[in-house]
Motif scaffolding. Structure first.
Motif, PDB file in Angstrom:
ATOM      1  N   ARG A 150       0.691  -1.249  -0.047  1.00  0.00           N
ATOM      2  CA  ARG A 150      -0.008  -0.023   0.083  1.00  0.00           C
ATOM      3  C   ARG A 150       1.035   1.460   0.064  1.00  0.00           C
ATOM      4  NH1 ARG A 150      -2.841  -3.123  -1.155  1.00  0.00           N
ATOM      5  NH2 ARG A 150      -5.143  -3.765  -0.441  1.00  0.00           N
ATOM      6  N   LEU A 151       0.378   2.277  -0.469  1.00  0.00           N
ATOM      7  CA  LEU A 151       1.075   3.796  -0.631  1.00  0.00           C
ATOM      8  C   LEU A 151       0.654   4.316   0.720  1.00  0.00           C
ATOM      9  CD1 LEU A 151       0.878   4.995  -4.076  1.00  0.00           C
ATOM     10  CD2 LEU A 151       2.819   4.014  -3.026  1.00  0.00           C
ATOM     11  N   LYS A 152       1.837   4.734   1.477  1.00  0.00           N
ATOM     12  CA  LYS A 152       1.682   5.572   2.723  1.00  0.00           C
ATOM     13  C   LYS A 152       0.882   7.037   2.207  1.00  0.00           C
ATOM     14  CE  LYS A 152       5.237   3.304   5.199  1.00  0.00           C
ATOM     15  NZ  LYS A 152       6.450   3.374   5.810  1.00  0.00           N
ATOM     16  N   GLY A 153       0.073   7.256   2.971  1.00  0.00           N
ATOM     17  CA  GLY A 153      -0.568   8.493   2.816  1.00  0.00           C
ATOM     18  C   GLY A 153      -1.685   9.028   1.825  1.00  0.00           C
ATOM     19  N   VAL A 156       9.600   0.882  -9.843  1.00  0.00           N
ATOM     20  CA  VAL A 156       9.424   0.080  -8.888  1.00  0.00           C
ATOM     21  C   VAL A 156      10.579  -1.330  -8.811  1.00  0.00           C
ATOM     22  CG1 VAL A 156       6.784  -0.042  -8.930  1.00  0.00           C
ATOM     23  CG2 VAL A 156       7.960  -1.685 -10.461  1.00  0.00           C
ATOM     24  N   THR A 157      10.415  -1.811  -7.833  1.00  0.00           N
ATOM     25  CA  THR A 157      11.498  -2.883  -7.640  1.00  0.00           C
ATOM     26  C   THR A 157      10.548  -4.325  -7.581  1.00  0.00           C
ATOM     27  OG1 THR A 157      11.209  -2.987  -5.061  1.00  0.00           O
ATOM     28  CG2 THR A 157      13.032  -1.799  -6.098  1.00  0.00           C
ATOM     29  N   VAL A 158      11.311  -5.341  -8.337  1.00  0.00           N
ATOM     30  CA  VAL A 158      10.351  -6.391  -8.700  1.00  0.00           C
ATOM     31  C   VAL A 158      11.347  -7.751  -8.407  1.00  0.00           C
ATOM     32  CG1 VAL A 158       8.945  -5.373 -10.316  1.00  0.00           C
ATOM     33  CG2 VAL A 158      11.011  -6.648 -10.955  1.00  0.00           C
ATOM     34  N   VAL A 159      10.723  -8.765  -7.982  1.00  0.00           N
ATOM     35  CA  VAL A 159      11.271  -9.955  -7.885  1.00  0.00           C
ATOM     36  C   VAL A 159      10.719 -11.048  -9.143  1.00  0.00           C
ATOM     37  CG1 VAL A 159      11.862 -12.079  -6.400  1.00  0.00           C
ATOM     38  CG2 VAL A 159      11.677  -9.935  -5.239  1.00  0.00           C
ATOM     39  N   SER A 160      11.707 -11.299  -9.588  1.00  0.00           N
ATOM     40  CA  SER A 160      11.452 -12.171 -10.930  1.00  0.00           C
ATOM     41  C   SER A 160      11.060 -13.641 -10.443  1.00  0.00           C
ATOM     42  CB  SER A 160      12.636 -12.445 -11.942  1.00  0.00           C
ATOM     43  OG  SER A 160      12.337 -13.074 -12.955  1.00  0.00           O
ATOM     44  N   GLY A 161       9.873 -14.054 -11.034  1.00  0.00           N
ATOM     45  CA  GLY A 161       9.581 -15.464 -10.734  1.00  0.00           C
ATOM     46  C   GLY A 161      10.487 -16.596 -11.338  1.00  0.00           C
ATOM     47  N   PRO A 162      10.219 -17.920 -11.122  1.00  0.00           N
ATOM     48  CA  PRO A 162      11.051 -18.868 -11.416  1.00  0.00           C
ATOM     49  C   PRO A 162      11.226 -18.988 -13.059  1.00  0.00           C
ATOM     50  CG  PRO A 162       9.237 -19.701 -10.346  1.00  0.00           C
ATOM     51  CD  PRO A 162       9.265 -18.210 -10.323  1.00  0.00           C
ATOM     52  N   ASP A 163       9.901 -18.557 -13.729  1.00  0.00           N
ATOM     53  CA  ASP A 163       9.746 -19.001 -15.162  1.00  0.00           C
ATOM     54  C   ASP A 163      10.288 -17.691 -15.967  1.00  0.00           C
ATOM     55  OD1 ASP A 163       7.987 -16.696 -14.476  1.00  0.00           O
ATOM     56  OD2 ASP A 163       6.302 -17.678 -15.324  1.00  0.00           O
ATOM     57  N   GLY A 164      10.841 -16.485 -15.406  1.00  0.00           N
ATOM     58  CA  GLY A 164      11.505 -15.566 -16.020  1.00  0.00           C
ATOM     59  C   GLY A 164      10.454 -14.612 -16.645  1.00  0.00           C
ATOM     60  N   ASN A 174       7.678  -5.351  -5.404  1.00  0.00           N
ATOM     61  CA  ASN A 174       7.605  -5.421  -3.673  1.00  0.00           C
ATOM     62  C   ASN A 174       8.064  -4.136  -3.314  1.00  0.00           C
ATOM     63  OD1 ASN A 174      10.394  -5.465  -4.489  1.00  0.00           O
ATOM     64  ND2 ASN A 174      10.819  -7.252  -3.227  1.00  0.00           N
ATOM     65  N   GLY A 175       8.125  -2.925  -4.149  1.00  0.00           N
ATOM     66  CA  GLY A 175       8.755  -1.625  -3.804  1.00  0.00           C
ATOM     67  C   GLY A 175       8.205  -0.730  -4.763  1.00  0.00           C
ATOM     68  N   ILE A 176       8.225   0.726  -4.472  1.00  0.00           N
ATOM     69  CA  ILE A 176       8.148   1.822  -5.303  1.00  0.00           C
ATOM     70  C   ILE A 176       8.917   2.856  -4.961  1.00  0.00           C
ATOM     71  CG2 ILE A 176       6.129   2.409  -3.940  1.00  0.00           C
ATOM     72  CD1 ILE A 176       4.873   3.635  -6.505  1.00  0.00           C
TER      73      ILE A 176
END
Length: 311
Positions: A32-35, A48-56, A62-64
């Motif tokens: 959620r965005l604060k405020g 944003v920051t992302v985590v790549s899945g195993p399928d690529g 998980n972050g902005i």
């Protein structure tokens, strides 16, 4: 891994990572965005920051990163929430039409007030000049003169014929530009002209009501051949302002704010106070009545009425 949101379909986001990958991502469950009470926690234009899945090819956001700015409007169905139209933009190009359909000055002014609140420059693009009769052309010239006198750049074009597109391309070069406007004003046709291969869908205007039909159903970023990008968004039927306090509204109408410095009272609302320089300027024709009426309509934005379908 860092990336840029280039498409939002509601539940999925397309992220272009810094190394050029395209990942189809969802948002981490408790993100959620604060405020900011928003229907969409991230928007096209966000980094944003992302985590790549195993399928690529899929991932999880998980972050902005902090935004430079954003364009926001009242959510049409949730009175206590906003909808972020786009983030991190250099220019907002508002496409308007004098006919088929007619864009109201109230809609234009509400859009201008919202972008003014976040210091986003606006280019007003008068489209469909090829279908106007003499009276409508005169009306367009009057409106362009009004907004230019306030400090907004205006250009005239015909997306159907290609008139004026060279000048528009000069404005857009090397900028991140939000393309916005009512449904039916020709945004998709403009986009198809500016970005070969965009293949944005277009639709005819309803002859019964003179209004447009939504052909863009999600927000997407397109990259211009000459440099820069366009964020195309669904057509907006109404533009409700969000989280503007009454005392702030005057700041977002340039000419009213300027003249308001001459008022007798520093906290003048420019409605009925004695010695109000703004009311005198409206009476004298130095402030357009249409602009003052729009100012009053934003002042009146309270509670569930903040989203006005008729604008």
């Amino acid at each position: 891994m860092r990336g840029l949101i280039i498409r939002n379909t509601g539940s999925w986001y397309i992220v272009r990572t810094d190394d050029g990958q395209l990942l189809e991502c969802k948002i981490k469950g408790n993100f959620r965005l604060k405020g900011i009470r928003s229907t969409n926690p991230v928007a096209v234009g966000d980094y944003v920051t992302v985590v790549s899945g195993p399928d690529g090819v899929t991932g999880l956001i998980n972050g902005i990163e902090d935004r430079r700015n954003y364009v926001i409007r009242k959510a049409s169905n949730l009175s206590k929430q906003s909808h972020i139209i786009a983030a991190n933009v250099d220019l907002a190009a508002l496409v308007v039409t004098i006919s088929q359909p007619e864009t109201s000055t109230t809609f234009i002014d509400r859009f201008l007030a919202s972008t003014e609140a976040y210091d986003i420059p606006v280019l007003i693009v008068f489209n469909k000049v090829d279908i106007l009769d003499d009276d409508e052309t005169a009306r367009m010239s009057q409106l362009a003169d009004l907004y230019c006198s306030i400090g907004y750049d205006c250009i005239m074009c015909s997306a159907a014929r290609g008139d004026g597109l060279g000048r528009l391309e000069e404005y857009l070069k090397d900028k991140v530009t939000l393309l916005s406007g009512n449904s039916g004003v020709g945004k998709s046709t403009l986009l198809n002209r500016l970005v070969p291969g965009a293949e944005a869908r277009t639709a005819d205007i309803s002859t019964a009501h003179g209004t447009g039909t939504h052909t863009t159903t999600f927000s997407q970023m397109f990259f211009l051949p000459s440099g820069g990008s366009i964020i195309d968004t669904p057509g907006i039927k109404g533009f409700g302002t969000f989280d503007m306090e009454r005392y702030e509204v005057t700041h977002y109408f340039k000419e009213i704010f300027s003249v308001g410095a001459e008022c007798r009272f520093s906290n003048c609302t420019h409605t009925n106070e004695p010695g109000c320089a703004v009311l005198k300027a409206v009476e004298d024709g130095r402030i357009a009545l249409s602009r003052y009426s729009s100012y009053l309509s934003v002042l009146d934005d309270e509670g569930d009425s903040k989203y006005r379908q008729g604008y």
